[in-house]
Scaffold this motif. Structure first.
Motif, PDB file in Angstrom:
ATOM      1  N   UNK A  93       2.740  -8.477  -6.928  1.00 25.85           N
ATOM      2  CA  UNK A  93       2.233  -8.207  -7.832  1.00 25.85           C
ATOM      3  C   UNK A  93       2.394  -8.712  -9.248  1.00 25.85           C
ATOM      4  N   UNK A  94       2.069  -8.118 -10.039  1.00 25.01           N
ATOM      5  CA  UNK A  94       2.544  -8.676 -11.819  1.00 25.01           C
ATOM      6  C   UNK A  94       3.271  -7.894 -11.613  1.00 25.01           C
ATOM      7  N   UNK A  95       4.309  -8.528 -12.548  1.00 20.37           N
ATOM      8  CA  UNK A  95       6.117  -7.263 -12.641  1.00 20.37           C
ATOM      9  C   UNK A  95       5.362  -6.443 -14.170  1.00 20.37           C
ATOM     10  N   UNK A  96       6.424  -5.150 -13.510  1.00 17.50           N
ATOM     11  CA  UNK A  96       5.748  -4.066 -14.193  1.00 17.50           C
ATOM     12  C   UNK A  96       7.270  -4.423 -15.280  1.00 17.50           C
ATOM     13  N   UNK A  97       6.989  -3.659 -15.766  1.00 19.15           N
ATOM     14  CA  UNK A  97       8.224  -4.109 -17.188  1.00 19.15           C
ATOM     15  C   UNK A  97       9.230  -2.281 -17.512  1.00 19.15           C
ATOM     16  N   UNK A  98      10.313  -1.452 -16.592  1.00 20.01           N
ATOM     17  CA  UNK A  98      10.503  -0.606 -17.017  1.00 20.01           C
ATOM     18  C   UNK A  98      10.602   0.003 -18.315  1.00 20.01           C
TER      19      UNK A  98
ATOM     20  N   UNK B 203       1.064  -1.312   0.195  1.00 16.28           N
ATOM     21  CA  UNK B 203       0.421  -0.166  -0.199  1.00 16.28           C
ATOM     22  C   UNK B 203       0.927   1.457  -0.203  1.00 16.28           C
ATOM     23  N   UNK B 204       2.125   1.071   0.078  1.00 13.32           N
ATOM     24  CA  UNK B 204       3.539   2.852  -0.305  1.00 13.32           C
ATOM     25  C   UNK B 204       3.291   2.187   1.542  1.00 13.32           C
ATOM     26  N   UNK B 205       2.569   1.596   2.312  1.00 18.19           N
ATOM     27  CA  UNK B 205       3.136   2.830   3.625  1.00 18.19           C
ATOM     28  C   UNK B 205       4.811   1.712   4.402  1.00 18.19           C
ATOM     29  N   UNK B 206       6.151   2.510   5.464  1.00 16.12           N
ATOM     30  CA  UNK B 206       6.938   1.956   5.640  1.00 16.12           C
ATOM     31  C   UNK B 206       6.564   1.177   6.731  1.00 16.12           C
ATOM     32  N   UNK B 207       7.540  -0.183   6.717  1.00 17.90           N
ATOM     33  CA  UNK B 207       7.733  -0.576   7.791  1.00 17.90           C
ATOM     34  C   UNK B 207       8.556  -1.416   8.036  1.00 17.90           C
TER      35      UNK B 207
END
Length: 149
Positions: free
Chosen positions: A64-69, A50-54
């Motif tokens: 999640x699915x791989x994102x092509x840079x 979710x974009x939170x620091x932990x």
């Protein structure tokens, strides 16, 4: 008999200085008694889905699915070529022939454009319907090649 050189203010400053020194010494001893581990694992922070620091690493099963840079665009989107008619139509809102300038309001967008007597092909007066083209001037877009309809 001479007076003491030690004034009340000097005594108070000395007391404060000694108190600060004692507090600093106590803090140093506390740090030595309870050392924090400064290992690399303690310094690493993770970002969850979710974009939170932990402090815990992300769960690989929730990946999640791989994102092509290569597909990521970091720029202003390219403007698509839209054929636009360079000749616009409008109405003369204001024109001062003694000073040689005025303003034209475009019919479609209701934008107001500056017009100078050097950009006229014919004489115009307030209220005339005109056709014109736009050119970039010093302070914005100017109407040029202005003629009556």
């Amino acid at each position: 008999m001479a007076k003491s050189q030690q004034t009340f203010g000097k005594k108070e400053k000395e007391k404060k200085r000694l108190q600060k020194r004692k507090e600093k010494q106590q803090k140093l001893e506390e740090r030595k008694a309870n050392p924090k581990s400064s290992s690399l694992d303690d310094m690493i922070a993770y970002v969850d889905e979710f974009g939170n620091i932990s402090t815990t690493p992300p769960d690989p099963t929730k990946k999640r699915e791989k994102i092509d840079a290569e597909s990521i665009e970091i720029s202003i989107p390219k403007k698509e070529d839209v054929e636009e008619d360079p000749i616009k139509k409008g109405r003369v809102d204001f024109f001062d022939s003694s000073k040689g300038f005025g303003f034209i309001i475009e019919q479609d967008t209701k934008e107001r454009f500056f017009v100078h007597v050097n950009g006229l092909l014919e004489e115009i007066v307030e209220g005339n319907l005109v056709s014109f083209e736009l050119e970039q001037g010093l302070k914005g877009l100017n109407a040029v090649r202005v003629k009556k309809i």
